[in-house]
Design a protein around this motif. Sequence first.
Motif, short mmCIF file in Angstrom:
data_model
loop_
_atom_site.label_atom_id
_atom_site.label_comp_id
_atom_site.label_asym_id
_atom_site.label_seq_id
_atom_site.Cartn_x
_atom_site.Cartn_y
_atom_site.Cartn_z
N UNK A 32 14.02 13.18 -3.53
CA UNK A 32 15.27 13.31 -2.77
C UNK A 32 16.18 12.09 -2.86
N UNK A 33 15.71 11.00 -3.49
CA UNK A 33 16.56 9.83 -3.70
C UNK A 33 16.21 9.25 -5.06
N UNK A 34 17.16 8.55 -5.71
CA UNK A 34 16.88 7.98 -7.03
C UNK A 34 15.70 7.01 -7.01
N UNK A 35 15.06 6.88 -8.15
CA UNK A 35 13.87 6.03 -8.26
C UNK A 35 14.17 4.59 -7.88
N UNK B 264 15.34 2.57 -2.44
CA UNK B 264 14.27 2.76 -1.47
C UNK B 264 14.80 2.56 -0.06
N UNK B 265 14.13 3.16 0.89
CA UNK B 265 14.47 2.94 2.30
C UNK B 265 13.73 1.73 2.87
N UNK B 266 12.85 1.10 2.07
CA UNK B 266 12.08 -0.10 2.45
C UNK B 266 11.42 0.07 3.82
N UNK B 267 10.54 1.06 3.94
CA UNK B 267 9.92 1.31 5.25
C UNK B 267 8.91 0.26 5.67
N UNK B 268 8.49 -0.64 4.75
CA UNK B 268 7.51 -1.66 5.12
C UNK B 268 8.15 -2.94 5.64
N UNK B 269 9.49 -2.96 5.77
CA UNK B 269 10.15 -4.12 6.35
C UNK B 269 9.81 -4.20 7.84
N UNK B 270 9.41 -5.39 8.30
CA UNK B 270 8.95 -5.55 9.70
C UNK B 270 7.88 -4.53 10.01
N UNK B 271 6.84 -4.53 9.19
CA UNK B 271 5.80 -3.50 9.27
C UNK B 271 5.06 -3.56 10.61
N UNK B 272 4.87 -2.40 11.20
CA UNK B 272 4.16 -2.25 12.48
C UNK B 272 3.15 -1.12 12.36
N UNK B 273 2.16 -1.07 13.26
CA UNK B 273 1.22 0.04 13.24
C UNK B 273 1.91 1.40 13.38
N UNK B 274 2.97 1.47 14.16
CA UNK B 274 3.67 2.74 14.33
C UNK B 274 4.30 3.21 13.02
N UNK C 225 4.97 6.73 0.09
CA UNK C 225 4.99 6.19 -1.27
C UNK C 225 5.91 4.98 -1.37
N UNK C 226 7.05 5.02 -0.71
CA UNK C 226 7.93 3.85 -0.71
C UNK C 226 7.30 2.68 0.03
N UNK C 227 6.53 2.97 1.06
CA UNK C 227 5.84 1.91 1.79
C UNK C 227 4.78 1.26 0.91
N UNK C 228 4.03 2.06 0.16
CA UNK C 228 3.01 1.52 -0.74
C UNK C 228 3.67 0.62 -1.79
N UNK C 229 4.78 1.09 -2.35
CA UNK C 229 5.48 0.31 -3.37
C UNK C 229 5.93 -1.04 -2.81
N UNK C 230 6.46 -1.06 -1.60
CA UNK C 230 6.94 -2.31 -1.02
C UNK C 230 5.79 -3.25 -0.68
N UNK C 231 4.68 -2.70 -0.18
CA UNK C 231 3.52 -3.53 0.16
C UNK C 231 2.96 -4.18 -1.11
N UNK C 232 2.84 -3.41 -2.18
CA UNK C 232 2.31 -3.96 -3.43
C UNK C 232 3.23 -5.03 -4.01
N UNK C 233 4.53 -4.90 -3.76
CA UNK C 233 5.48 -5.86 -4.32
C UNK C 233 5.42 -7.21 -3.63
N UNK D 187 6.76 7.46 -16.86
CA UNK D 187 6.28 7.45 -15.47
C UNK D 187 7.28 8.11 -14.52
N UNK D 188 6.75 8.84 -13.56
CA UNK D 188 7.55 9.49 -12.52
C UNK D 188 7.13 8.92 -11.17
N UNK D 189 8.09 8.43 -10.40
CA UNK D 189 7.77 7.83 -9.10
C UNK D 189 7.12 8.88 -8.19
N UNK D 190 6.04 8.51 -7.49
CA UNK D 190 5.36 9.49 -6.63
C UNK D 190 6.23 10.07 -5.52
N UNK D 191 7.31 9.38 -5.14
CA UNK D 191 8.13 9.90 -4.04
C UNK D 191 8.90 11.15 -4.45
N UNK D 192 8.93 11.48 -5.73
CA UNK D 192 9.65 12.66 -6.19
C UNK D 192 8.82 13.93 -6.07
#
Length: 402
Positions: free
Chosen positions: A54-57, A60-70, A88-96, A198-203
């Motif tokens: 639903x968004x280009x590869x 990212x929405x960077x969901x791991x910024x200021x990561x919290x348990x919620x 998937x975007x959270x995994x990508x950001x954490x690995x980076x 490669x195809x990004x998993x978020x697709x």
Amino acid sequence: PGAPEGYRSGGPPPGVAIPGVTRLPSSTGFSDAAARAMLDPEAYLGAVTYDAGPSPTRFSSYPATDLTPAKIAGAQQEATAGWPMRWEEMIEQILSRDAHLSGIAQQRVDDVVKGSWRIVHAHARATNDPVAAALRSLCDEVLRGVDTLEDGMAWLLMGNAYCYCAAEVVWRREKVTFAGPKGEALSIDAVVPSRVVPVHPKHFRFDVRTDEPLLWLGSSQLSMPFGKFIFCRGEGQHPITERRGYMWPCAWLSMFKSNSWAGWAAFVDRYGMPSPLVEYDGTLAQYAEYKTAMNDILNNLGKGLGAVFPKNAFTISVPNPPSGGTSNDPHSALSDACDAAQSIRVLGATLTAKIGNVGSFAASTVHADVKYAREEADARRLWNVLRSDLLAPIVAFNAAEI
């Protein structure tokens, strides 16, 4: 053409209706027109995932910024419900940003792709079959002509982190020469893979009933046609694809480690720099000129400048700051504990990846055999996927010429 009846890359077996059992609703968003376009031969000769949603590869929405348990729990719940984009975007950001986790993740991939590969007969009875030998020769010749095959295999192995990974196969027409049944050189006009993209998993999203992966193109979610995609599920035996892989526990460990590093950085910023200390005779503090002189001295020392003062008026010292980074330091201990837990989850061992505050390098050899078991399992799972999603299409698409 040549695809097994009802076969889809990464697709589930057909469902069977049982009387008296209510059928769960399947996912919506299918488009017959888009599905037919995916089966067009021209679609096989190019890449269709550049416009995947639903968004280009690259965004990212960077969901791991200021990561919290919620945030972690919410992304995991969405993934389990068949919508893994945020996870998937959270995994990508954490690995980076997690140096240790990304390092051992890449180590696990490299342990497989660093070696050489060869195509062997699937059954012992086919060893002396000249036709099987000719097909093996054809597949070997075709695969070694794919420029991006190793990169594609490495990406598919990252499915252990992303829960799954997929690659799009771009085909082309060319003449291929290989050894025939009698050892003679045969040439055919073949359809062969030219690139593995490669195809990004978020697709992808997943059918809530069958767990079939669906490619997100425009407003449609489509089944992956035979021979167009290679789909590799991550490690584990969970029946839900989105629940596989090692990032389910490692994301939490990475969050704990980030918190420990943040506290450690704040500690170093506050107490890591030596602070000058000025001692003076209390009877002198009543004089304004002495107070001014003492403040000027402190300001100059704080700026790295020198100071001039009477020899017997002040005593200046620079005490050593509190030490840190040892096994007794809480920040270091928590970081090391998280690193060790991640190593155990990803590699199956700890000392093959890092020596912590306590331990010896010689002990790392004890863990080498444990890690090899996962390396072999990854290789077997990868080649099972390549056999069904790449080798089978090569033979099927060229069956008439063969």
